[in-house]
Scaffold this active site. Structure first.
Site, PDB file in Angstrom:
ATOM      1  N   ASP A 283      42.862  33.183  56.992  1.00 20.40           N
ATOM      2  CA  ASP A 283      41.804  33.473  56.902  1.00 20.40           C
ATOM      3  C   ASP A 283      40.648  34.140  57.442  1.00 20.40           C
ATOM      4  O   ASP A 283      40.680  33.838  58.727  1.00 20.40           O
ATOM      5  CB  ASP A 283      41.616  31.968  56.247  1.00 20.40           C
ATOM      6  CG  ASP A 283      39.513  31.450  55.565  1.00 20.40           C
ATOM      7  OD1 ASP A 283      40.072  32.918  54.679  1.00 20.40           O
ATOM      8  OD2 ASP A 283      39.195  30.693  55.798  1.00 20.40           O
TER       9      ASP A 283
ATOM     10  N   HIS B 126      39.884  42.450  53.035  1.00 22.79           N
ATOM     11  CA  HIS B 126      40.921  42.745  53.135  1.00 22.79           C
ATOM     12  C   HIS B 126      42.282  43.957  52.741  1.00 22.79           C
ATOM     13  O   HIS B 126      43.514  43.265  53.630  1.00 22.79           O
ATOM     14  CB  HIS B 126      40.930  42.303  50.830  1.00 22.79           C
ATOM     15  CG  HIS B 126      40.352  40.477  51.103  1.00 22.79           C
ATOM     16  ND1 HIS B 126      40.646  39.544  51.636  1.00 22.79           N
ATOM     17  CD2 HIS B 126      39.064  40.959  49.455  1.00 22.79           C
ATOM     18  CE1 HIS B 126      39.798  38.637  50.977  1.00 22.79           C
ATOM     19  NE2 HIS B 126      39.193  39.462  49.879  1.00 22.79           N
TER      20      HIS B 126
ATOM     21  N   ASN C 217      41.356  30.585  44.194  1.00 27.08           N
ATOM     22  CA  ASN C 217      40.552  31.553  44.987  1.00 27.08           C
ATOM     23  C   ASN C 217      40.507  32.382  43.208  1.00 27.08           C
ATOM     24  O   ASN C 217      39.530  33.085  43.231  1.00 27.08           O
ATOM     25  CB  ASN C 217      41.884  32.800  45.672  1.00 27.08           C
ATOM     26  CG  ASN C 217      41.640  32.083  47.445  1.00 27.08           C
ATOM     27  OD1 ASN C 217      42.427  32.454  47.608  1.00 27.08           O
ATOM     28  ND2 ASN C 217      40.599  31.978  47.475  1.00 27.08           N
TER      29      ASN C 217
HETATM   30  C1  IPE Z   1      42.378  29.748  52.521  1.00 25.78           C
HETATM   31  O1  IPE Z   1      41.144  30.713  52.377  1.00 25.78           O
HETATM   32  C2  IPE Z   1      43.443  30.580  50.939  1.00 25.78           C
HETATM   33  C3  IPE Z   1      44.141  31.961  51.274  1.00 25.78           C
HETATM   34  C4  IPE Z   1      43.840  32.542  52.947  1.00 25.78           C
HETATM   35  C5  IPE Z   1      44.648  32.510  50.875  1.00 25.78           C
HETATM   36  P1  IPE Z   1      40.057  30.228  51.223  1.00 25.78           P
HETATM   37  O2  IPE Z   1      39.221  31.068  52.012  1.00 25.78           O
HETATM   38  O3  IPE Z   1      40.251  29.698  50.213  1.00 25.78           O
HETATM   39  O4  IPE Z   1      39.732  28.849  51.822  1.00 25.78           O
HETATM   40  P2  IPE Z   1      38.589  27.651  51.804  1.00 25.78           P
HETATM   41  O5  IPE Z   1      37.792  27.841  50.569  1.00 25.78           O
HETATM   42  O6  IPE Z   1      37.621  28.623  52.389  1.00 25.78           O
HETATM   43  O7  IPE Z   1      39.003  26.371  52.169  1.00 25.78           O
HETATM   44  C1  IPE Z   2      41.232  34.912  52.984  1.00 29.14           C
HETATM   45  O1  IPE Z   2      39.891  35.489  53.570  1.00 29.14           O
HETATM   46  C2  IPE Z   2      41.675  35.755  51.845  1.00 29.14           C
HETATM   47  C3  IPE Z   2      41.692  35.186  50.928  1.00 29.14           C
HETATM   48  C4  IPE Z   2      41.447  33.775  50.652  1.00 29.14           C
HETATM   49  C5  IPE Z   2      42.744  35.776  49.797  1.00 29.14           C
HETATM   50  P1  IPE Z   2      38.636  35.696  53.188  1.00 29.14           P
HETATM   51  O2  IPE Z   2      38.262  35.799  52.367  1.00 29.14           O
HETATM   52  O3  IPE Z   2      38.405  33.641  52.564  1.00 29.14           O
HETATM   53  O4  IPE Z   2      37.432  35.330  53.904  1.00 29.14           O
HETATM   54  P2  IPE Z   2      36.555  34.486  54.355  1.00 29.14           P
HETATM   55  O5  IPE Z   2      36.530  33.095  54.634  1.00 29.14           O
HETATM   56  O6  IPE Z   2      35.181  34.795  53.188  1.00 29.14           O
HETATM   57  O7  IPE Z   2      35.886  35.132  55.803  1.00 29.14           O
HETATM   58 MG    MG Z   3      37.721  32.211  53.456  1.00 32.37          MG
END
Ligand code: IPE
Ligand code: IPE
Ligand code: MG
Length: 255
Positions: free
Chosen positions: A27, A44, A75
């Site tokens: 994350d 990403h 997601n």
């Molecule tokens: C969890 O991250 C999912 C992945 C890392 C793929 P999210 O960014 O989606 O989690 P929440 O929504 O903040 O809990």
């Molecule tokens: C995790 O990074 C990757 C996925 C959930 C696909 P995020 O996209 O959730 O990054 P933040 O949490 O918004 O910084």
């Molecule tokens: Mg996230």
């Protein structure tokens, strides 16, 4: 080759017992990009490099199974443009990286409800799994369209259909039988669950499998997670006392 002989990471003490199965909630990509005035997708893309480094480090340390959360069942609720970039990135990574994984003897798996992906992506997943199926090295599982509740539900469905066909009766169902229907059942128990990005939650990841995993949370954003950060998590794991319900005296008593 024994686990200790495989362990060539200079950052780890010689005698360290590495976790056999590590899972990571990767994350913080979006925030990493935002901090640099860039679009979320840039985060990403940078995150792919951390995946590469993490796989290499895990294999080098003698980890048996590495499970990475790439895309949760929740997601899909992100903007369509971001979901689309993530899907493209997944395909790009499959095309570019799987041959390298194969060369290194890594077995590649995807866990989650892949039926929601495009036919093209599903075909690439199948081909990648087939190519590496016979490999005997580390098992790399990518959780894509995965949710812990989905996993438990699909396990319950499989057992329910066995009851329906009278292959088993409902009161014969044991925890072990249930476990066998969940994703990752063929792998060692989850030892260590890492979350990067500074949030303290599981976000519907491995709910069943994390029952006795050690949890490690770090503020480091996923694109900044490197060998040094990964080694910190493994070192901390090594220092934890895992009691599994027993007393400290029981687990430290060598006799
Ligand atoms: C969890 O991250 C999912 C992945 C890392 C793929 P999210 O960014 O989606 O989690 P929440 O929504 O903040 O809990
Ligand atoms: C995790 O990074 C990757 C996925 C959930 C696909 P995020 O996209 O959730 O990054 P933040 O949490 O918004 O910084
Ligand atoms: Mg996230």
């Amino acid at each position: 080759m024994s686990r200790l002989e495989q362990q060539t990471n200079p950052l780890l003490p010689e005698s360290a017992t590495v976790p056999q199965h590590i899972a990571i909630i990767m994350d913080g990509n979006g925030r990493w990009a935002k901090q640099r005035g860039k679009k979320r997708v840039v985060g990403h893309k940078s995150g792919v490099e951390s995946v590469r480094a993490t796989v290499t480090t895990a294999a080098k340390c003698g980890v048996k199974a590495l499970t990475l959360f790439a895309f949760s069942s929740e997601n899909w609720q992100r903007p369509a443009s971001e979901v689309s970039v993530l899907m493209d990135l997944f395909m790009y990574v499959l095309t570019r990286e799987v041959k390298r994984l194969h060369k290194n003897g890594i077995k590649f798996k995807v866990i989650g409800d892949v039926s929601k992906f495009s036919n093209k992506l599903q075909k690439m997943i199948q081909e990648s799994e087939a190519l590496t199926a016979e490999n005997s090295g580390m098992v790399l599982s990518i959780a894509a369209n995965y949710g812990g509740r989905w996993d438990i539900t699909q396990a319950a469905k499989q057992l329910a259909s066995k009851v329906e066909t009278q292959a088993i009766s409902a009161d014969e169902i044991t925890e072990t039988m249930f476990h066998e229907q969940t994703s990752l059942a063929s792998l060692p128990e989850l030892d260590l669950l890492i979350r990067t990005g500074g949030d303290y939650r599981i976000s519907n990841f491995l709910l069943w499998q994390a029952a006795y995993a050690e949890l490690y949370f770090t503020e480091v954003l996923w694109p900044d997670f490197n060998e040094t950060e990964f080694t910190k998590a493994i070192t901390q794991f090594k220092q934890r006392e895992r009691r599994f319900g027993k007393t400290s005296e029981q687990v430290t008593d060598k006799n």
